[in-house]
Design a protein around this motif. Sequence first.
Motif, PDB file in Angstrom:
ATOM      1  N   PRO A 121       7.340  59.129  26.761  1.00  0.00           N
ATOM      2  CA  PRO A 121       8.235  58.027  27.158  1.00  0.00           C
ATOM      3  C   PRO A 121       7.606  56.675  26.856  1.00  0.00           C
ATOM      4  O   PRO A 121       6.383  56.513  26.947  1.00  0.00           O
ATOM      5  N   GLU A 122       8.450  55.716  26.504  1.00  0.00           N
ATOM      6  CA  GLU A 122       7.967  54.381  26.115  1.00  0.00           C
ATOM      7  C   GLU A 122       8.778  53.293  26.805  1.00  0.00           C
ATOM      8  O   GLU A 122      10.007  53.352  26.821  1.00  0.00           O
ATOM      9  N   TYR A 123       8.064  52.304  27.357  1.00  0.00           N
ATOM     10  CA  TYR A 123       8.720  51.106  27.875  1.00  0.00           C
ATOM     11  C   TYR A 123       8.998  50.188  26.696  1.00  0.00           C
ATOM     12  O   TYR A 123       8.125  49.969  25.858  1.00  0.00           O
ATOM     13  N   ASP A 176      11.963  54.866  28.006  1.00  0.00           N
ATOM     14  CA  ASP A 176      12.908  55.630  27.188  1.00  0.00           C
ATOM     15  C   ASP A 176      12.362  57.011  26.854  1.00  0.00           C
ATOM     16  O   ASP A 176      11.172  57.186  26.600  1.00  0.00           O
ATOM     17  N   ILE A 177      13.272  57.977  26.835  1.00  0.00           N
ATOM     18  CA  ILE A 177      12.969  59.353  26.454  1.00  0.00           C
ATOM     19  C   ILE A 177      13.608  59.609  25.101  1.00  0.00           C
ATOM     20  O   ILE A 177      14.766  59.238  24.868  1.00  0.00           O
ATOM     21  N   HIS A 178      12.880  60.266  24.210  1.00  0.00           N
ATOM     22  CA  HIS A 178      13.331  60.530  22.845  1.00  0.00           C
ATOM     23  C   HIS A 178      13.722  61.993  22.669  1.00  0.00           C
ATOM     24  O   HIS A 178      13.103  62.886  23.252  1.00  0.00           O
ATOM     25  N   GLN A 200      16.598  57.439  29.893  1.00  0.00           N
ATOM     26  CA  GLN A 200      15.471  56.692  30.409  1.00  0.00           C
ATOM     27  C   GLN A 200      15.014  57.320  31.720  1.00  0.00           C
ATOM     28  O   GLN A 200      15.780  58.018  32.378  1.00  0.00           O
ATOM     29  N   MET A 201      13.760  57.082  32.067  1.00  0.00           N
ATOM     30  CA  MET A 201      13.203  57.678  33.279  1.00  0.00           C
ATOM     31  C   MET A 201      12.508  56.634  34.136  1.00  0.00           C
ATOM     32  O   MET A 201      11.921  55.682  33.627  1.00  0.00           O
TER      33      MET A 201
END
Length: 148
Positions: free
Chosen positions: A15-17, A26-28, A112-113
Amino acid sequence: MNIQCTQLHPEARLPEYQTLGAAAADIHACIDESVVLRPMQRSIVPAGFAMAIPEGYEVQIRARSGLSSKHGIALANGVGTIDSDYRGEIGVILINLGQEDFVIEPGMRIAQMVLARYERIEWQQVEVLPATKRGAGGYGSTGSNIAG
């Protein structure tokens, strides 16, 4: 806070902010090829990673507002909860509420998480609940204070 993660597939992205002020990461999609999501169709899209969430916390999976507003892509379960004792692959249950087919591409940001603290409830059964001004009124009982 540090969260232990493991990539389950070589192409998985953690996950990336997207900004310094972002509350959610965000989750891909971790898929080998594009997936077509037809109107009203659901699919569990794998994210390709697992994580160790500390006890007393959960991870909430939420829809991405851009996908929802532009394409009608939502989470079939509203908001997903990942419990602290789950160690399997993260998957996102997407549903296409739009009127057109939607194509999920490998690596696409699909959800998103948010990490959230929670408390366990100890239930106390009583004969009568404490009174409030509102009481049992619900579903619009508080009215509207909009001046017209």
